[in-house]
Design an enzyme around this catalytic site. Structure first.
Site, PDB file in Angstrom:
ATOM      1  CE1 TYR A 171      -3.245  -2.836   0.185  1.00 57.39           C
ATOM      2  CE2 TYR A 171      -3.471  -2.474   2.543  1.00 57.39           C
ATOM      3  CZ  TYR A 171      -3.821  -3.162   1.403  1.00 57.39           C
ATOM      4  OH  TYR A 171      -4.734  -4.186   1.469  1.00 57.39           O
ATOM      5  CB  ALA A 180     -20.075  -3.182  -1.701  1.00 61.15           C
ATOM      6  N   GLY A 201     -18.118   1.365  -0.611  1.00 62.72           N
ATOM      7  CA  GLY A 201     -18.981   2.492  -0.252  1.00 62.72           C
ATOM      8  C   GLY A 201     -20.377   2.395  -0.813  1.00 62.72           C
ATOM      9  CG  LEU A 206     -23.262  -2.430   0.693  1.00 64.77           C
ATOM     10  CD1 LEU A 206     -22.793  -3.678   1.418  1.00 64.77           C
ATOM     11  CD2 LEU A 206     -24.631  -2.652   0.069  1.00 64.77           C
ATOM     12  CB  THR A 207     -22.077   4.373   2.716  1.00 68.34           C
ATOM     13  OG1 THR A 207     -22.114   4.997   1.414  1.00 68.34           O
ATOM     14  CG2 THR A 207     -20.761   3.629   2.893  1.00 68.34           C
ATOM     15  CE  LYS A 260     -20.362   9.456   1.149  1.00 69.75           C
ATOM     16  NZ  LYS A 260     -18.905   9.506   1.435  1.00 69.75           N
TER      17      LYS A 260
END
Length: 335
Positions: free
Chosen positions: A90, A235, A237, A239-240, A242
């Site tokens: 990373y 997933a 984001g 599933l947030t 938004k």
């Protein structure tokens, strides 16, 4: 943000011992004790040094500051979350350096991964491990994982190098990532010959990516007593709550499988309905669904205080059986 709290219902998981009334579990059949939720630190650190194509730099938008990341860790630790997951790859070590800076002298379980680059050889594992120890400012890494399988790195060779590192006191537990059920069994058997255990397999798992349930990985984890560490548990984001088909995120995520799911809008609506009944957000419900799967430990990313607090809220309530069943049924097509 919905933050009401209630008593957590504990679960007996095959991939780790969860004691009654506890918010923690053992990592597989080791003595490494971890929280039921971790932190993914892929985008921590100075990502300006990462290659332009690196997901840590491109997939999740601009990275946050060192102060933001320190605050995210503080909030997480206050909520009882003690596991931070990173990797040598990373940001070409940038994430490890930041994790080392922020966790120095603190009671944190640190997990990282080999290799440093995509063309590494198995023989480079000892040197890569030493590099990770230096960047993390530690003498021992709690969980050291093989990031992904490649045909030119023999699993038995890798596991024996891992076993050597355990015996040398450089790592406490051995894990893998993105391994199939068959590859897991090979790794498990090789470690057993050295009197050691495979602690974990880190794979993608969420309500919108339920492959571990059908490809044999989740069953193999439970059979072998291995913890399934779920990355991308929200997933990317999706599933947030938004985002929608009309409002997609910036960066590479907008083209990923979760944001192309025909089921996304209906699922987000259902997450909202379930969340309203428990005074929780869609993302907290999605994380809680994973936590209530035996032996599964999700590691959502957290770049700042708001994200860390949002994630931590998944620990302080329990979904009803009917909620779990409804969410599972709604995403049956994603298995």
């Amino acid at each position: 943000m919905k933050n009401g709290k209630s008593e957590l219902l504990s679960i007996q998981g095959a991939g780790g011992m969860i004691e009654p009334g506890s918010l923690s579990m053992t990592l597989g059949q080791t003595d490494v004790r971890v929280s039921r939720l971790g932190i993914g630190a892929m985008v921590w650190g100075d990502m300006s040094t990462a290659p332009r194509w690196n997901p840590a730099r491109n997939a999740y938008g601009p990275t946050s500051t060192a102060d933001d990341q320190r605050a995210a860790l503080d909030v997480s630790l206050s909520a009882g979350i003690n596991l931070v997951d990173t990797a040598a790859m990373y940001g070409k070590g940038a994430s490890e350096r930041r994790v080392g800076e922020l966790t120095a002298g603190r009671d944190v379980v640190v997990a990282t991964k080999f290799p440093f680059g995509p063309f590494s050889r198995a023989s480079s594992l000892p040197a890569t491990l030493d590099g990770s120890l230096a960047r993390l400012r530690r003498t021992t890494i709690d969980l050291y994982q093989v990031h992904y399988p490649v045909r030119w790195m023999s699993i038995p060779t890798l596991m024996n190098l891992m076993a050597d590192a355990v015996e040398a006191g450089k790592i406490r537990a051995v894990g893998v990532s993105n391994y199939s059920a068959e590859q897991m069994r090979t790794a498990h058997a090789e470690l057993a010959r050295r009197g050691q255990v495979l602690a974990s397999n880190q794979v993608q798992y969420s309500l919108l990516h339920r492959d571990p349930e059908t490809d044999g990985v989740l069953d193999a984890c439970r059979e072998l007593g291995v913890t399934l560490i779920a990355y991308m548990p929200l997933a990317s984001g999706a599933l947030t709550g938004k985002y929608s088909a009309a409002t997609r995120p910036a960066g590479w995520r907008r083209y990923s499988r979760p944001f192309r799911s025909e089921n996304l809008a209906n699922l987000v609506d259902l997450l909202g309905e379930v969340g309203d009944r428990h005074d929780r957000s869609p993302s907290q419900v999605a994380l809680r669904w994973l936590i209530q799967q035996d032996g599964v430990l999700p590691i959502p990313g957290a770049k700042n205080t708001a994200q860390a607090a949002q994630n931590a809220g998944a620990l302080s309530f329990t979904l009803d059986d009917a909620d779990v069943e409804a969410l599972s049924w709604a995403t049956e097509a994603d298995r």
